[in-house]
Each structure stands twice: as structure tokens, then as C-alpha cells.
Design an enzyme around this catalytic site. Sequence first.
Site, PDB file in Angstrom:
ATOM      1  N   TYR A 154      29.438  51.326  33.590  1.00 27.69           N
ATOM      2  CA  TYR A 154      28.002  51.198  32.996  1.00 27.69           C
ATOM      3  C   TYR A 154      28.427  50.210  31.827  1.00 27.69           C
ATOM      4  CZ  TYR A 154      24.159  52.268  29.859  1.00 27.69           C
ATOM      5  OH  TYR A 154      22.939  52.105  29.146  1.00 27.69           O
ATOM      6  N   ARG A 162      23.303  70.240  13.073  1.00 29.72           N
ATOM      7  CA  ARG A 162      24.348  69.228  13.598  1.00 29.72           C
ATOM      8  C   ARG A 162      25.561  69.898  14.097  1.00 29.72           C
ATOM      9  NH1 ARG A 162      28.185  67.187  10.370  1.00 29.72           N
ATOM     10  NH2 ARG A 162      26.663  67.858   8.519  1.00 29.72           N
ATOM     11  N   ASP A 203      32.615  59.948  34.878  1.00 28.22           N
ATOM     12  CA  ASP A 203      31.338  59.923  34.932  1.00 28.22           C
ATOM     13  C   ASP A 203      30.382  60.242  35.914  1.00 28.22           C
ATOM     14  OD1 ASP A 203      28.645  58.850  34.183  1.00 28.22           O
ATOM     15  OD2 ASP A 203      29.079  57.441  33.075  1.00 28.22           O
ATOM     16  N   LYS A 224      19.550  60.540  32.817  1.00 26.16           N
ATOM     17  CA  LYS A 224      19.264  60.064  33.986  1.00 26.16           C
ATOM     18  C   LYS A 224      18.704  61.328  34.875  1.00 26.16           C
ATOM     19  CE  LYS A 224      20.494  56.156  32.145  1.00 26.16           C
ATOM     20  NZ  LYS A 224      22.063  55.823  32.226  1.00 26.16           N
TER      21      LYS A 224
HETATM   22  C1  LIG Z   1      22.999  55.291  31.410  1.00 23.52           C
HETATM   23  C2  LIG Z   1      24.393  55.430  31.721  1.00 23.52           C
HETATM   24  C3  LIG Z   1      25.379  55.801  30.627  1.00 23.52           C
HETATM   25  C4  LIG Z   1      25.024  55.686  29.027  1.00 23.52           C
HETATM   26  O1  LIG Z   1      24.341  56.894  28.834  1.00 23.52           O
HETATM   27  P1  LIG Z   1      22.798  56.665  27.544  1.00 23.52           P
HETATM   28  O2  LIG Z   1      22.361  58.083  27.726  1.00 23.52           O
HETATM   29  O3  LIG Z   1      22.037  55.650  27.724  1.00 23.52           O
HETATM   30  O4  LIG Z   1      23.669  56.729  26.378  1.00 23.52           O
HETATM   31  C5  LIG Z   1      26.711  56.164  31.191  1.00 23.52           C
HETATM   32  N1  LIG Z   1      27.086  56.039  32.231  1.00 23.52           N
HETATM   33  C6  LIG Z   1      26.249  55.875  33.197  1.00 23.52           C
HETATM   34  C7  LIG Z   1      26.777  55.930  34.574  1.00 23.52           C
HETATM   35  C8  LIG Z   1      24.845  55.386  33.028  1.00 23.52           C
HETATM   36  O5  LIG Z   1      24.151  55.432  34.066  1.00 23.52           O
END
Ligand SMILES: *Cc1c(COP(=O)(O)O)cnc(C)c1O
Length: 391
Positions: free
Chosen positions: A112, A58, A184, A209
Amino acid sequence: MSDPAANLATRCVHAGDRLDPRGAIHTPLYNHSTFGFTSTAALLDVVEGRAQGSLYTRYGLNPTIRSIEEKLASIEGGEAAWVFASGMAAESATFLAHCRSGDEIVCLGDVYGGTFELLADNLPRLGIRTTFLLGSELDRLDAVMSERTRILFFETPTNPNMEVFDIAALASKARERGALTVVDNTFASPVNQNPLALGADLVVHSTTKYLGGHSDLTGGVVVGSTKLLEPIWTWRKNLGQMMAPEVAFLLARSVRTLVVRVQAQNITAARIASRLEQHPRVLKVNYPGLPSFAGHELARRQMKGFGGMISVVLHGDAASTAAAVDRLRLFSIGASLGGVESLVTQPITTTHHGLTAEERARRGIVDSLVRLSCGLEDVEDLWSDLEQALD
Ligand SMILES: *Cc1c(COP(=O)(O)O)cnc(C)c1O
């Protein structure tokens, strides 16, 4: 094991990987919650930071976790990286570590849905307020930033309109005002864009992703300097947001092929975007690689490739758009992106379902907008599928 000067594809394969004493070709899966010591002194050396070693998963002190963190830091060009159980976990720990009650965040453009909810609903309960500015309102940025602004946050390209923001210009403005720039980079991936090299302070990804790339894992990461990552560590540890070792192992497997996957997706998306632009049922194509797209010149300057995501405005209403989406056979209807399987979504039904009609209109999220995530199928097969669905 890895030369930091090596090119990206080489770092994707080798960075962070350790040749195992038994000869395994890359870092094994240490699927252990805890690690043993031969003496109290040896344990204290790790606990008190005199020696690097494994202790407890953890905390992130697990060889499989440390290995993927070194790989991700290397490919995003940061000093270090922390992995998380999800992209949202990475974002929430970053905001909590760098903001306290009374501080402010400025968030640009579309983000998002989960990020929007975190910033708009969750963090205000802790006294952390966010001002949201659309891309068309950037002229108000100076006015909305105050001495309490800690973070300027944005995605580029954005979801779903693929708006492109100038990372270098925004990061330099934030620095002048004493705020951190957090980008992001999920949509672009480190193959197409490196925000740290353009002046951003921290980069977050949903590794669910492109980095994971096979729609079979959920994870997140934040990358940057050790100084800015340090305060995030205890939040991750005490909120218990650690990525599982199995997931870290799977993610490392995926990152080794990141460059070939994303480059193939770039090529497929570019071909599909330019054909869609010629199609009579299509009103508008949002793709940073198209010369007709508003953000194209900026994207050419700050991106190395234009990505696998496209959004398209069709001629028609919500129902006829849903009917076209429903006729697709190869593109599965799904909310995620970045995997080997092509996906399609009508943002009003998924990612932007929660917004009011006025808010959608303000953000240009029309009923006939469709978002495509191009996978690794043959481009001609994908095009045939789109043609039959549109005709
Ligand atoms: C999917 C996504 C997130 C969130 O990610 P998770 O792994 O589902 O928590 C944040 N930012 C973008 C641009 C995303 O496509």
C-alpha cells in the site's frame, strides 16, 4: 458469549459480544471518554491490572472497544487484538513498538502506498531502515536479512498485481533469522486467509476495507499473541491512535455479516475474472483464482477463497484505458476497496501515482492496468457494465 471452537460465521456474529443487562442483543455503544468508580480501591484495581474494567477510552479500556477487539482476535485466530483509528495507525504503532534505532525491516513485493511512504520516508528519520525486495528478488532474502532485521513485512495478495507470497515458508525463514513476520491481510480478509495459522506472528488490517465493508468507516487492527501485542499498547495510547467507540460499534455491525459479504464477492470476482480473460480487449487478468495465474497453486494451498479484487491489463495506452474506466457506470472511480459498491481505479492515477516511471516499470505497473473491487451488486449487471465500457 462465544465458543472459540465455533465456525467462522458464528464467531463473526457472536464473538466478543456481551448480552447487555438491559437485554440489548449485542454490545451497546458506550460513547464515553471516561468511566466512574464507586471507590478509590475499585479504581486502583483497574489501574493496577487486578481487575478488568473500563477506565478511559484512549487507553482502549471501553466496553465497546474491548468487544470488537475480542471479535477481531477470534476471527483472525489470535490471542488478542488492538484496534486503531486507521490501518496506517495500526501499522505505524506495530513498527514503532517492535523496532528501535538501528533495527531493520524487510518489505516484500508491492505494498500500500502509505505503507511504502512510512517505511521509505518516515521511519528512516528514526534510524529504522527498510530493504524492499520485489517478488522476483526473493532469492536475495537471505542476503538482505541481518541480525538487525526485526520484521519481515508483506501483503498477500498484493496491490495491484495480486502477487501471492508463501506465508508459511516466509514465516519459517524469518523465525530462523530471529525476525517477526507481519502480514497485511487486508486484501484477503479473515474469510479467505488466516496468516497466524500459517505461522505469521502478527496480522494487520485496514478495517476500512472488507472488515468495515460499507465504505463508511476508517479503522485498523493488529492481531496476534498477547506477548507481541503488549509493547504496542503504550504506543497506541501515547500516540493517541485509538478508534472512536462509534466506529468500533459500526465495525462490529459490519463484521457480523463478513462471511456472507466476502463469499458473495469471491463468487462475483471469480465469474468476472474468467469472463474478462476471454475478452478481446484484455491482455492479462491477475486473479489468484484463475488457473492461468502464476500464484494460483500457492493461493489454492493457503487461501480458502480468492477474494473480490481483480486487476486487468488492457490492450491500449493510458488514455484509452482512462476512457474505458470513464465509460463505467456501476463501478465508481475510487481508490478504496472491499465495500458493497464496486470500485475501479487505474493504479497509475491513484495508488501508484507517486512512483517514477522507472519504478512503475520495475514493478510491472503498466499504464493500461485497471484494478477492480467487486461489490455486492448483481454479477450480470456488473458484467454488462464492463462489456459496454470495453467494447
Ligand atoms: C487501505 C490500506 C491500508 C491503509 O489503511 P487506512 O485504513 O487507509 O489507514 C493498508 N494496507 C492495505 C492493503 C490497504 O488497502
